[in-house]
Enzyme design. Structure first.
Site, mmCIF file in Angstrom:
data_model
loop_
_atom_site.group_PDB
_atom_site.id
_atom_site.type_symbol
_atom_site.label_atom_id
_atom_site.label_comp_id
_atom_site.label_asym_id
_atom_site.label_seq_id
_atom_site.Cartn_x
_atom_site.Cartn_y
_atom_site.Cartn_z
ATOM 1 C CG HIS A 62 29.389 -13.666 -21.977
ATOM 2 N ND1 HIS A 62 28.958 -12.416 -22.330
ATOM 3 C CD2 HIS A 62 28.466 -14.167 -21.130
ATOM 4 C CE1 HIS A 62 27.820 -12.160 -21.702
ATOM 5 N NE2 HIS A 62 27.495 -13.207 -20.958
ATOM 6 C CG ASP A 79 31.191 -11.776 -25.084
ATOM 7 O OD1 ASP A 79 30.280 -12.169 -25.807
ATOM 8 O OD2 ASP A 79 31.059 -11.518 -23.871
HETATM 9 C C1 XUL Z 1 21.799 -11.038 -19.610
HETATM 10 C C2 XUL Z 1 22.885 -10.482 -18.816
HETATM 11 C C3 XUL Z 1 24.210 -11.056 -19.094
HETATM 12 C C4 XUL Z 1 25.075 -11.194 -17.891
HETATM 13 C C5 XUL Z 1 26.355 -11.936 -18.152
HETATM 14 O O1 XUL Z 1 20.571 -10.516 -19.311
HETATM 15 O O2 XUL Z 1 22.699 -9.581 -18.039
HETATM 16 O O3 XUL Z 1 24.817 -10.315 -20.085
HETATM 17 O O4 XUL Z 1 25.405 -9.954 -17.375
HETATM 18 O O5 XUL Z 1 26.128 -13.195 -18.662
#
Ligand code: XUL
Ligand code: CO
Length: 441
Positions: A100, A103
């Site tokens: 993300h 992150d």
């Molecule tokens: C949350 C989830 C996230 C996604 C990316 O449940 O799985 O981490 O993978 O946003």
């Protein structure tokens, strides 16, 4: 640049007789299975959020692991995370990573400052990638759910201002994805859902979510993103009702809004459990609709109703998953991202390696078994025989569109009764074949 894990070297493949905890027993990256190396089949990815940032915090207590990587300054820490991630990937022979935006680099005072700092970290990641071209971005995504501004959602927020802010964040995350040569961009519907319909305009929220996705596709394509956009279905958590409930719901949404050509699905095992589906079900729905894209490999706990994001160790599930992947023709732009965190009690640095080894060996076993399920032939033959009535006669006439309802009535009247044409579903026999294949590796 310092080495973070001085006591851990490159993890070797030692085979199933090995008792060395820091060795692969089943994952042999260069071994060829069904015409491709295991590394090509499995395309493992490190998840930046859990591995580089997750410190074991839960709602009952603070972190149990220090993930500051020896730094206090936010930018120094973000760079240390990059160095450390590349060391982990190198030592574990993992070629891909996922992030993300936040992150990689956190939020600062204003969006302009946040973007400037983000660019600095993106450039730093690119330097590391240039130094080791085997390391690739599987997918990027924008964290449009943790900041208070997203308390009512991002694309589905009642506030147009918040929608605009999310769009700006996604634009930047797409630019970084393209800059790193990423072949995927994920929409996981963080807070895109609702708690009560008493305060919710569902129709507008869904239309707006599609608008945001369309804007992202148009912009992504305009800056040279040739990979796949993904939606990652999840039925609940954090909101009571997430719009991207499961594979079937998401496929319906993408088709309704004309997004199906640009999007595929990123299926997560634990999200399937939360939707009260099997992981294989979610993969099969995606596969038969031509929407299979990528996987978040983890597992939940069937006794718990929330997303535990455990490293996958269930070989049976992994085998059924890899069966679907092989039947889908393997990954193209997608791969297996370990959206998984070490347990709060597994707090040592070594636990990070032991968890990835467990997950990678589980999927290596899954691949080996799935390949045998197909080459053994008994399971596929059973299914082919079960549906044989569609190949000739009335079945073929229905499929070709030749048979009318009146023809079918005439056929049924002539037969009088058809129960005797059925055969056993033989579930127990097939489950026993599955065991036989698994334990004859
Ligand atoms: C949350 C989830 C996230 C996604 C990316 O449940 O799985 O981490 O993978 O946003
Ligand atoms: Co996920």
């Amino acid at each position: 640049m310092s080495e973070f894990f001085k006591n851990i070297g490159k993890i070797p493949y030692e085979g199933k007789a090995s008792t060395n905890p820091l060795a692969f027993k089943y994952y042999n990256p260069d071994e060829v299975i069904a015409g491709k190396t295991m590394k090509e089949h499995l395309k493992f990815a490190l998840s930046w959020w859990h591995t580089m940032g997750g410190d074991g915090t839960d709602m009952f207590g603070c972190g149990t692991t220090d993930k500051s990587w020896g730094e206090t300054d936010a930018m120094a820490k973000a760079k240390a995370k990059v160095d450390c991630a590349f060391e982990i990937m190198d030592k574990l022979s993992i070629d891909y990573f996922c992030w993300h935006d936040r992150d990689l680099s956190p939020e600062f005072g204003s969006l302009a400052e946040t973007n400037e700092k983000f660019d600095e970290i993106v450039a730093y990641v690119k330097e590391k990638m240039a130094a080791d071209p085997s390391k690739k971005l599987l997918w990027g995504t924008a964290k449009c759910f943790d900041h208070p501004r997203y308390m009512h959602g991002a694309g589905t927020s009642p506030s147009a201002d918040v929608f605009a802010f999310a769009a700006a964040q996604i634009k930047k995350a797409l630019e970084a994805t393209v800059a790193m040569g990423g072949q995927g961009y994920v929409f996981w519907g963080g807070r895109e859902g609702y708690e009560t319909l008493l305060n919710t305009d569902m129709g507008l929220e869904l239309d707006n979510m599609a608008r945001l996705m369309k804007l992202a596709v148009d912009y992504g394509r305009s800056i040279g993103f040739t990979g796949d956009f993904y939606v990652e279905p999840k039925p609940k958590e954090p909101t009571k009702h997430q719009y991207d409930f499961d594979s079937a719901t998401v496929i319906g949404f993408l088709n309704k809004y004309g997004l199906a050509d640009d999007f595929k699905l990123n299926i997560e095992a634990n999200h399937a459990t939360l939707a009260q589906h099997t992981f294989q079900h979610e993969l099969r729905v995606a596969r038969v609709n031509g929407m299979f894209g990528s996987i978040d490999a983890n597992q939940g706990d069937t006794l718990l109703g929330w997303d535990t994001d455990q490293f996958p160790t269930n070989v049976y599930e992994a085998a059924l998953c890899m069966y679907e992947v092989l039947k889908a023709g393997g990954f193209t732009n997608g791969g297996l991202n370990f959206d998984a965190k070490t347990r709060r009690g597994s707090y040592t640095m070594e636990d990070i390696f032991l968890s990835y080894i467990a997950g990678m060996d589980t999927f290596a076993l899954g691949l080996r078994i799935a390949d045998k399920m197909i080459s053994d032939g008994r399971l596929d033959q059973f299914v082919a025989d079960r549906y044989a009535s569609w190949n000739t006669g009335i079945g073929a006439d229905i499929i070709s569109g030749k048979a009318t309802l009146a023809d079918l009535e005439a056929y049924a009247l002539e037969k009088g009764e058809v129960t005797a044409s059925l055969t056993s579903g033989s579930q127990e026999k097939l489950e026993s074949i599955m065991n036989n294949i698994m334990f004859n590796l």
